[in-house]
Design a protein around this motif. Structure first.
Motif, PDB file in Angstrom:
ATOM      1  N   ALA A  46       0.941  -1.302   0.022  1.00  0.00           N
ATOM      2  CA  ALA A  46       0.170  -0.146   0.056  1.00  0.00           C
ATOM      3  C   ALA A  46       1.156   1.473   0.041  1.00  0.00           C
ATOM      4  N   CYS A  47       0.826   2.264  -1.183  1.00  0.00           N
ATOM      5  CA  CYS A  47       1.808   3.126  -1.293  1.00  0.00           C
ATOM      6  C   CYS A  47       1.105   4.450  -0.910  1.00  0.00           C
ATOM      7  N   ILE A  48       1.964   5.557  -0.504  1.00  0.00           N
ATOM      8  CA  ILE A  48       1.349   6.669  -0.103  1.00  0.00           C
ATOM      9  C   ILE A  48       0.373   6.780   0.830  1.00  0.00           C
ATOM     10  N   ARG A  49       0.683   5.959   2.114  1.00  0.00           N
ATOM     11  CA  ARG A  49      -0.155   6.053   3.303  1.00  0.00           C
ATOM     12  C   ARG A  49      -1.376   5.045   2.894  1.00  0.00           C
ATOM     13  N   LEU A  50      -1.799   4.268   4.037  1.00  0.00           N
ATOM     14  CA  LEU A  50      -3.137   3.681   4.066  1.00  0.00           C
ATOM     15  C   LEU A  50      -4.276   4.637   4.473  1.00  0.00           C
ATOM     16  N   PRO A  51      -5.225   4.529   3.881  1.00  0.00           N
ATOM     17  CA  PRO A  51      -6.331   5.562   4.046  1.00  0.00           C
ATOM     18  C   PRO A  51      -7.124   5.286   5.413  1.00  0.00           C
ATOM     19  N   ASP A  52      -7.608   6.493   6.092  1.00  0.00           N
ATOM     20  CA  ASP A  52      -8.499   5.980   7.180  1.00  0.00           C
ATOM     21  C   ASP A  52      -9.720   5.481   6.502  1.00  0.00           C
ATOM     22  N   GLY A  53     -10.557   4.775   7.554  1.00  0.00           N
ATOM     23  CA  GLY A  53     -11.798   4.300   7.193  1.00  0.00           C
ATOM     24  C   GLY A  53     -11.816   2.865   7.896  1.00  0.00           C
ATOM     25  N   ASP A  54     -11.936   1.733   6.955  1.00  0.00           N
ATOM     26  CA  ASP A  54     -11.984   0.406   7.583  1.00  0.00           C
ATOM     27  C   ASP A  54     -10.815  -0.074   8.022  1.00  0.00           C
ATOM     28  N   PRO A  55     -10.837  -0.503   9.348  1.00  0.00           N
ATOM     29  CA  PRO A  55      -9.443  -0.849   9.924  1.00  0.00           C
ATOM     30  C   PRO A  55      -9.493  -2.644  10.160  1.00  0.00           C
ATOM     31  N   SER A  56     -10.367  -3.139   9.251  1.00  0.00           N
ATOM     32  CA  SER A  56     -10.605  -4.550   9.576  1.00  0.00           C
ATOM     33  C   SER A  56      -9.399  -5.376   9.095  1.00  0.00           C
ATOM     34  N   TRP A  57      -8.491  -4.621   8.117  1.00  0.00           N
ATOM     35  CA  TRP A  57      -7.258  -5.403   7.649  1.00  0.00           C
ATOM     36  C   TRP A  57      -6.485  -5.708   8.748  1.00  0.00           C
ATOM     37  N   GLU A  58      -6.392  -4.817   9.787  1.00  0.00           N
ATOM     38  CA  GLU A  58      -5.568  -4.912  11.021  1.00  0.00           C
ATOM     39  C   GLU A  58      -5.716  -6.341  11.890  1.00  0.00           C
ATOM     40  N   ARG A  59      -6.673  -6.939  11.551  1.00  0.00           N
ATOM     41  CA  ARG A  59      -7.002  -8.252  12.439  1.00  0.00           C
ATOM     42  C   ARG A  59      -6.146  -9.408  11.645  1.00  0.00           C
ATOM     43  N   SER A  60      -5.750  -9.216  10.290  1.00  0.00           N
ATOM     44  CA  SER A  60      -5.258 -10.102   9.614  1.00  0.00           C
ATOM     45  C   SER A  60      -3.907  -9.922   9.230  1.00  0.00           C
ATOM     46  N   PHE A  61      -3.297  -8.632   9.000  1.00  0.00           N
ATOM     47  CA  PHE A  61      -2.157  -8.225   8.510  1.00  0.00           C
ATOM     48  C   PHE A  61      -1.389  -7.321   9.672  1.00  0.00           C
ATOM     49  N   SER A  62       0.004  -7.443   9.540  1.00  0.00           N
ATOM     50  CA  SER A  62       0.957  -6.461  10.118  1.00  0.00           C
ATOM     51  C   SER A  62       1.345  -5.490   9.046  1.00  0.00           C
ATOM     52  N   ARG A  63       1.934  -4.367   9.399  1.00  0.00           N
ATOM     53  CA  ARG A  63       2.239  -3.379   8.304  1.00  0.00           C
ATOM     54  C   ARG A  63       3.771  -3.242   8.538  1.00  0.00           C
ATOM     55  N   TRP A  64       4.663  -3.496   7.520  1.00  0.00           N
ATOM     56  CA  TRP A  64       5.886  -3.243   7.480  1.00  0.00           C
ATOM     57  C   TRP A  64       6.571  -2.173   6.555  1.00  0.00           C
ATOM     58  N   PRO A  65       7.358  -1.346   6.953  1.00  0.00           N
ATOM     59  CA  PRO A  65       7.681   0.000   6.001  1.00  0.00           C
ATOM     60  C   PRO A  65       8.480  -0.386   4.708  1.00  0.00           C
ATOM     61  N   LEU A  66       8.208   0.229   3.765  1.00  0.00           N
ATOM     62  CA  LEU A  66       8.939  -0.073   2.363  1.00  0.00           C
ATOM     63  C   LEU A  66       8.944   0.788   1.568  1.00  0.00           C
ATOM     64  N   GLY A  67       9.950   1.849   1.955  1.00  0.00           N
ATOM     65  CA  GLY A  67       9.890   3.111   1.265  1.00  0.00           C
ATOM     66  C   GLY A  67       8.858   4.039   1.512  1.00  0.00           C
ATOM     67  N   VAL A  68       8.170   4.534   0.348  1.00  0.00           N
ATOM     68  CA  VAL A  68       7.041   5.103   0.424  1.00  0.00           C
ATOM     69  C   VAL A  68       5.529   4.227   0.555  1.00  0.00           C
ATOM     70  N   CYS A  69       5.962   3.080   0.500  1.00  0.00           N
ATOM     71  CA  CYS A  69       4.863   2.023   0.503  1.00  0.00           C
ATOM     72  C   CYS A  69       4.791   1.216   2.087  1.00  0.00           C
ATOM     73  N   ASP A  70       3.901   0.556   2.165  1.00  0.00           N
ATOM     74  CA  ASP A  70       3.750  -0.604   3.228  1.00  0.00           C
ATOM     75  C   ASP A  70       3.548  -1.679   2.742  1.00  0.00           C
ATOM     76  N   HIS A  71       4.233  -2.493   3.485  1.00  0.00           N
ATOM     77  CA  HIS A  71       4.356  -4.075   3.099  1.00  0.00           C
ATOM     78  C   HIS A  71       3.244  -4.763   4.229  1.00  0.00           C
ATOM     79  N   LEU A  72       2.135  -5.091   3.477  1.00  0.00           N
ATOM     80  CA  LEU A  72       1.158  -5.920   4.442  1.00  0.00           C
ATOM     81  C   LEU A  72       1.355  -7.340   4.459  1.00  0.00           C
ATOM     82  N   VAL A  73       1.655  -7.898   5.591  1.00  0.00           N
ATOM     83  CA  VAL A  73       1.972  -9.349   5.829  1.00  0.00           C
ATOM     84  C   VAL A  73       1.039 -10.049   6.829  1.00  0.00           C
TER      85      VAL A  73
END
Length: 245
Positions: A46-73
């Motif tokens: 996910a590049c140039i920040r994840l948007p606010d709103g539905d945080p349901s992805w947080e139950r299944s994924f962690s967010r690792w930094p990768l430059g201007v992107c975030d790597h969701l694992v």
């Protein structure tokens, strides 16, 4: 939407780093705000920040930094700090000066811009790229703040090492880098991690807090930072007095 190499070579190259070839899937912008979400055969970026709103992805994924992107694992995937620090170490090839829009900006109706207009998207993009350099260091610091146990000191040390290397590599950089390095230095000092001179950590923290105040004198936290610098100076004096025979 499928994006081939000709349409977006940069995105394709990023996917190739993850062993996925040159085809990526771009999430629809109406669903993801200003973020570009890349799916690279199991790697979601996910590049140039994840948007606010539905945080349901947080139950299944962690967010690792990768430059201007975030790597969701997947949340169950273990995070190896040193390995990730090495993996993200050499991905920053941005060459525009940080201060281009504040020092060298001129405009001529007959000619091109020299520098970025203060309200331009180029200025925003330039700032994003510069701030991306320290995302891993910031991530490690934040992670250290949120955990307990032996790994906490190790994360503070790695964050400090990355911050220090980044700051020392540049002469002009975002002011918050000084503040962050100062905080990382002090946190490492308080952790009691062996192998670092208290005097040098205190000096680093004092120096970069002071540099930050010079660059951002109107920061709302400036009085608190000045108080912290005063305490750090006193502590450094005591450290040096104890060392004197």
């Amino acid at each position: 939407m499928r994006v081939n190499e000709e349409d977006n070579n940069g995105m394709s190259r990023k996917c190739e780093e993850w062993g996925s070839g040159t085809v990526v899937q771009l999430c629809p912008p109406q669903q993801h705000g200003h973020s570009a979400c890349l799916v690279c055969r199991g790697a979601v970026l996910a590049c140039i920040r994840l948007p606010d709103g539905d945080p349901s992805w947080e139950r299944s994924f962690s967010r690792w930094p990768l430059g201007v992107c975030d790597h969701l694992v997947p949340v169950q995937e273990p995070f190896h700090p040193e390995e990730w620090a090495c993996r993200t170490h050499y991905i920053y090839i941005w060459t525009e000066p940080h201060n281009r829009y504040t020092v060298h900006y001129t405009y001529s109706p007959e000619g091109p811009l020299e520098g970025f207009h203060p309200g331009s998207w180029e200025r925003v993009a330039n700032e994003e790229m510069w701030q991306a350099r320290m995302k891993t260091a910031f991530f490690l610091f934040d992670l250290a703040e949120r955990i307990q146990g032996e790994g906490k000191d190790r994360l503070f040390e790695l964050s400090y090492t990355l911050y220090k290397e980044i700051v020392e590599r540049h002469t002009d950089y975002p002011p918050n880098w000084d503040r962050n390095l100062a905080l990382a230095s002090e946190k490492l000092l308080r952790s009691g991690k062996q192998g670092h001179s208290p005097d040098s950590l205190l000096t680093c923290s004092i120096q970069h807090f002071s540099m930050y105040l010079d660059k951002e004198p109107t920061d709302s936290q400036a009085p608190a930072i000045r108080t912290a610098v005063s305490h750090l100076l006193q502590e450094r004096t005591r450290v040096r007095q104890r060392r004197t025979p």
